[in-house]
Motif scaffolding. Structure first.
Motif, PDB file in Angstrom:
ATOM      1  N   LEU A 192       0.828  -1.206   0.000  1.00  0.00           N
ATOM      2  CA  LEU A 192       0.000   0.000   0.000  1.00  0.00           C
ATOM      3  C   LEU A 192       0.863   1.257   0.000  1.00  0.00           C
ATOM      4  O   LEU A 192       0.557   2.230  -0.696  1.00  0.00           O
ATOM      5  CB  LEU A 192      -0.958  -0.013   1.183  1.00  0.00           C
ATOM      6  CG  LEU A 192      -2.037  -1.109   1.135  1.00  0.00           C
ATOM      7  CD1 LEU A 192      -2.856  -1.106   2.420  1.00  0.00           C
ATOM      8  CD2 LEU A 192      -2.927  -0.962  -0.072  1.00  0.00           C
ATOM      9  N   LEU A 193       1.950   1.255   0.751  1.00  0.00           N
ATOM     10  CA  LEU A 193       2.881   2.386   0.719  1.00  0.00           C
ATOM     11  C   LEU A 193       3.465   2.542  -0.685  1.00  0.00           C
ATOM     12  O   LEU A 193       3.583   3.651  -1.204  1.00  0.00           O
ATOM     13  CB  LEU A 193       4.003   2.189   1.741  1.00  0.00           C
ATOM     14  CG  LEU A 193       3.633   2.378   3.206  1.00  0.00           C
ATOM     15  CD1 LEU A 193       4.760   1.899   4.105  1.00  0.00           C
ATOM     16  CD2 LEU A 193       3.288   3.840   3.493  1.00  0.00           C
TER      17      LEU A 193
ATOM     18  N   ASP B 177      -1.805   6.785   1.904  1.00  0.00           N
ATOM     19  CA  ASP B 177      -1.329   7.550   3.047  1.00  0.00           C
ATOM     20  C   ASP B 177      -1.455   6.718   4.329  1.00  0.00           C
ATOM     21  O   ASP B 177      -2.129   5.696   4.362  1.00  0.00           O
ATOM     22  CB  ASP B 177      -2.048   8.888   3.178  1.00  0.00           C
ATOM     23  CG  ASP B 177      -3.546   8.754   3.433  1.00  0.00           C
ATOM     24  OD1 ASP B 177      -3.981   7.757   4.043  1.00  0.00           O
ATOM     25  OD2 ASP B 177      -4.285   9.658   3.032  1.00  0.00           O
ATOM     26  N   TYR B 178      -0.772   7.180   5.367  1.00  0.00           N
ATOM     27  CA  TYR B 178      -0.740   6.443   6.633  1.00  0.00           C
ATOM     28  C   TYR B 178      -2.143   6.229   7.205  1.00  0.00           C
ATOM     29  O   TYR B 178      -2.455   5.147   7.702  1.00  0.00           O
ATOM     30  CB  TYR B 178       0.122   7.175   7.659  1.00  0.00           C
ATOM     31  CG  TYR B 178       1.604   6.935   7.534  1.00  0.00           C
ATOM     32  CD1 TYR B 178       2.235   6.900   6.292  1.00  0.00           C
ATOM     33  CD2 TYR B 178       2.385   6.763   8.655  1.00  0.00           C
ATOM     34  CE1 TYR B 178       3.591   6.693   6.182  1.00  0.00           C
ATOM     35  CE2 TYR B 178       3.747   6.556   8.562  1.00  0.00           C
ATOM     36  CZ  TYR B 178       4.346   6.523   7.317  1.00  0.00           C
ATOM     37  OH  TYR B 178       5.688   6.303   7.217  1.00  0.00           O
TER      38      TYR B 178
ATOM     39  N   SER C 160       5.330   3.102   9.981  1.00  0.00           N
ATOM     40  CA  SER C 160       6.626   3.793   9.891  1.00  0.00           C
ATOM     41  C   SER C 160       7.782   2.806   9.804  1.00  0.00           C
ATOM     42  O   SER C 160       8.729   3.025   9.047  1.00  0.00           O
ATOM     43  CB  SER C 160       6.835   4.709  11.102  1.00  0.00           C
ATOM     44  OG  SER C 160       5.884   5.732  11.104  1.00  0.00           O
ATOM     45  N   SER C 161       7.711   1.723  10.569  1.00  0.00           N
ATOM     46  CA  SER C 161       8.800   0.747  10.528  1.00  0.00           C
ATOM     47  C   SER C 161       8.840   0.034   9.178  1.00  0.00           C
ATOM     48  O   SER C 161       9.914  -0.229   8.633  1.00  0.00           O
ATOM     49  CB  SER C 161       8.702  -0.252  11.678  1.00  0.00           C
ATOM     50  OG  SER C 161       7.597  -1.101  11.533  1.00  0.00           O
ATOM     51  N   VAL C 162       7.668  -0.253   8.605  1.00  0.00           N
ATOM     52  CA  VAL C 162       7.630  -0.866   7.273  1.00  0.00           C
ATOM     53  C   VAL C 162       8.140   0.129   6.236  1.00  0.00           C
ATOM     54  O   VAL C 162       8.870  -0.243   5.315  1.00  0.00           O
ATOM     55  CB  VAL C 162       6.216  -1.375   6.934  1.00  0.00           C
ATOM     56  CG1 VAL C 162       6.142  -1.856   5.492  1.00  0.00           C
ATOM     57  CG2 VAL C 162       5.805  -2.483   7.888  1.00  0.00           C
ATOM     58  N   ARG C 163       7.786   1.403   6.381  1.00  0.00           N
ATOM     59  CA  ARG C 163       8.270   2.448   5.467  1.00  0.00           C
ATOM     60  C   ARG C 163       9.792   2.500   5.488  1.00  0.00           C
ATOM     61  O   ARG C 163      10.438   2.600   4.451  1.00  0.00           O
ATOM     62  CB  ARG C 163       7.670   3.804   5.846  1.00  0.00           C
ATOM     63  CG  ARG C 163       8.339   5.031   5.238  1.00  0.00           C
ATOM     64  CD  ARG C 163       8.445   5.026   3.733  1.00  0.00           C
ATOM     65  NE  ARG C 163       7.171   5.295   3.124  1.00  0.00           N
ATOM     66  CZ  ARG C 163       6.923   5.108   1.833  1.00  0.00           C
ATOM     67  NH1 ARG C 163       7.858   4.663   1.018  1.00  0.00           N
ATOM     68  NH2 ARG C 163       5.741   5.346   1.339  1.00  0.00           N
TER      69      ARG C 163
END
Length: 113
Positions: A27-28, A33-34, A49-52
């Motif tokens: 999805l990112l 969006d978050y 955030s950690s996956v990003r």
């Protein structure tokens, strides 16, 4: 054999979070969006955030997503997931006809694949 191996290796929570983390990465990758990810997958902003961070610094995850994007079966499966996410985004949308969902999703240009 692989299923048995992973089933023995991962806890129940890890078995849930592994596909969620992969879905977050996809999805990112697709520009979500978050908030959309958080609401759709019921995950925290910290997890996103950690996956990003992994996605930004990892070639392996990017390569996996790029290869999967080329698969017709994967594309069809993700279109089904997108339809499900759309239906779950509001209680009133649960019973909407599939053709209406396809039309609405195509107009918004918010597709996973």
């Amino acid at each position: 054999e692989m299923f048995g191996f992973l089933n023995d290796l991962f806890t129940r929570t890890e078995k849930i979070m592994l596909p969620k983390r992969f879905a977050i990465a996809i999805l990112l990758w697709k520009g979500w969006d978050y908030n959309g990810i958080r609401e759709s997958l019921k995950v925290t902003q910290t997890t996103i955030s950690s996956v990003r961070a992994v996605l930004d610094h990892s070639q392996g995850l990017k390569l996996a997503i790029q290869k999967l994007e080329k698969s017709e079966a994967w594309r069809s499966w993700w279109q089904s997931v997108e339809s499900l996410l759309y239906r779950l985004s509001s209680p009133g949308k649960v019973f909407i006809d599939e053709e209406i969902i396809k039309h609405k999703l195509s107009r918004r240009k918010k597709t996973l694949i």
